[in-house]
Design an enzyme around this catalytic site. Structure first.
Site, PDB file in Angstrom:
ATOM      1  N   ASP A  28      37.771  41.865  43.954  1.00  0.00           N
ATOM      2  CA  ASP A  28      38.154  42.972  43.090  1.00  0.00           C
ATOM      3  C   ASP A  28      37.702  44.249  43.781  1.00  0.00           C
ATOM      4  OD1 ASP A  28      38.451  44.899  41.162  1.00  0.00           O
ATOM      5  OD2 ASP A  28      37.161  43.949  39.675  1.00  0.00           O
ATOM      6  N   GLU A  54      32.076  38.972  39.739  1.00  0.00           N
ATOM      7  CA  GLU A  54      31.562  39.311  38.411  1.00  0.00           C
ATOM      8  C   GLU A  54      31.190  38.048  37.634  1.00  0.00           C
ATOM      9  OE1 GLU A  54      32.244  42.955  35.257  1.00  0.00           O
ATOM     10  OE2 GLU A  54      33.982  42.243  36.389  1.00  0.00           O
ATOM     11  N   ASN A  99      38.762  47.277  42.849  1.00  0.00           N
ATOM     12  CA  ASN A  99      38.743  48.356  41.846  1.00  0.00           C
ATOM     13  C   ASN A  99      39.509  49.600  42.295  1.00  0.00           C
ATOM     14  OD1 ASN A  99      37.456  47.838  39.251  1.00  0.00           O
ATOM     15  ND2 ASN A  99      35.656  47.257  40.449  1.00  0.00           N
ATOM     16  N   ASN A 153      38.221  37.426  39.637  1.00  0.00           N
ATOM     17  CA  ASN A 153      37.158  38.109  38.904  1.00  0.00           C
ATOM     18  C   ASN A 153      37.055  37.452  37.536  1.00  0.00           C
ATOM     19  OD1 ASN A 153      35.882  39.896  36.984  1.00  0.00           O
ATOM     20  ND2 ASN A 153      35.998  41.520  38.501  1.00  0.00           N
ATOM     21  N   ASN A 163      34.838  37.984  35.133  1.00  0.00           N
ATOM     22  CA  ASN A 163      34.289  38.791  34.042  1.00  0.00           C
ATOM     23  C   ASN A 163      33.344  37.949  33.183  1.00  0.00           C
ATOM     24  OD1 ASN A 163      33.801  41.008  32.442  1.00  0.00           O
ATOM     25  ND2 ASN A 163      35.674  40.805  31.234  1.00  0.00           N
ATOM     26  N   ASP A 165      39.953  39.153  31.975  1.00  0.00           N
ATOM     27  CA  ASP A 165      40.863  40.293  31.975  1.00  0.00           C
ATOM     28  C   ASP A 165      41.548  40.452  33.335  1.00  0.00           C
ATOM     29  OD1 ASP A 165      38.430  40.990  33.122  1.00  0.00           O
ATOM     30  OD2 ASP A 165      38.346  42.993  32.233  1.00  0.00           O
ATOM     31  N   HIS A 166      41.141  39.623  34.317  1.00  0.00           N
ATOM     32  CA  HIS A 166      41.789  39.541  35.620  1.00  0.00           C
ATOM     33  C   HIS A 166      42.529  38.216  35.734  1.00  0.00           C
ATOM     34  CE1 HIS A 166      39.526  42.852  37.790  1.00  0.00           C
ATOM     35  NE2 HIS A 166      38.773  42.689  36.715  1.00  0.00           N
TER      36      HIS A 166
END
Length: 256
Positions: free
Chosen positions: A149, A35, A151, A7, A9, A246-247
């Protein structure tokens, strides 16, 4: 065969942090991105068509600069699919599948419910809608690797602060119960947990506070596979450093 799920982001943000330099050295065969947060026409730079890969994007059409998935593949797929048949999901750019003979590699970005009740309700609706699709994939006889991802954490080992997050989207009992049904009842395999049954590693850290520095994370990025591929699992790694998002990228090596 090495498959990477990541991911980003924001693929342009990850690029600015050196992701493509890293990718050139990582010897991946298939890379599944989530993402991307970009429309394909915004990715005209050759950087976003990495050398040695065939590149495929599925952008969000309902909200530009949002969500988005991609697959980079060393081998040209026989077919690339970008829709599962429900516009509410498809138009958010959440699914792309590359097919190679009897193998399907999917990059999927499952919705988050963290922004409020409306999105959490949509997340549960997605769970109900996609479960029969996953069942059909299992029954199809194809080998599937569902990267992405999701989630959702599955167990206590997959999140640093278990007790305090029981009412937090991504750790809700009903969400985790769904993963129970996939892994414990239907037969899907969590590649990481199959290879590392007792490990406690994370793939995502909040940007708030010192979550990354203190390793207060969640494991929400998966490669979920059909039982037919379990014996082909060789090794896996969550690549916490260097940091592009952030992943963290999650890599799995499969026997061919």
């Amino acid at each position: 065969m090495r498959i990477v799920s990541f991911n980003a982001n924001g693929i342009r943000s990850a690029a600015s942090k050196g992701f493509y330099d890293w990718l050139a050295k990582h010897k991946a065969d298939v890379v599944c991105l989530q993402e991307t947060k970009a429309q394909e026409h915004q990715l005209g730079d050759a950087l976003f068509r990495p050398k040695g890969f065939h590149s495929y994007y599925r952008d969000a059409t309902s909200k530009k600069g949002y969500s988005g998935v991609a697959i980079y593949s060393k081998k040209e797929p026989d077919q690339v699919l970008t829709a599962l048949g429900w516009p509410d999901f498809d138009e958010e750019g959440r699914y792309i599948e590359a097919r190679y003979g009897n193998l399907s590699v999917v990059s999927m970005y499952f919705p988050s419910g963290s922004s409020g009740d409306e999105r959490q309700a949509f997340k549960f609706k997605c769970i109900d809608w996609i479960t029969p699709i996953f069942d059909a994939w299992l029954k199809s006889g194809r080998d599937y690797v569902i990267c992405g991802d999701w989630n959702i954490v599955h167990t206590r080992k997959d999140i640093r602060n278990w007790s305090s997050n029981q009412k937090t989207s991504g750790c809700l009992p009903a969400e985790r119960a769904w993963l129970d049904t996939l892994f414990l009842e239907r037969g899907w395999v969590d590649s990481y947990r199959s290879l590392k049954p007792e490990a406690e590693d994370y793939t995502w850290w909040s940007n708030r506070g010192q979550a990354y520095a203190n390793n207060v994370g969640w494991r929400i990025d998966y490669q979920v596979i059909t039982p037919s591929l379990r014996e082909r699992l060789k090794s896996c790694e969550i690549l916490r450093d260097p940091r592009f998002s952030d992943h963290a990228p999650y890599t799995v090596d499969y026997a061919t």
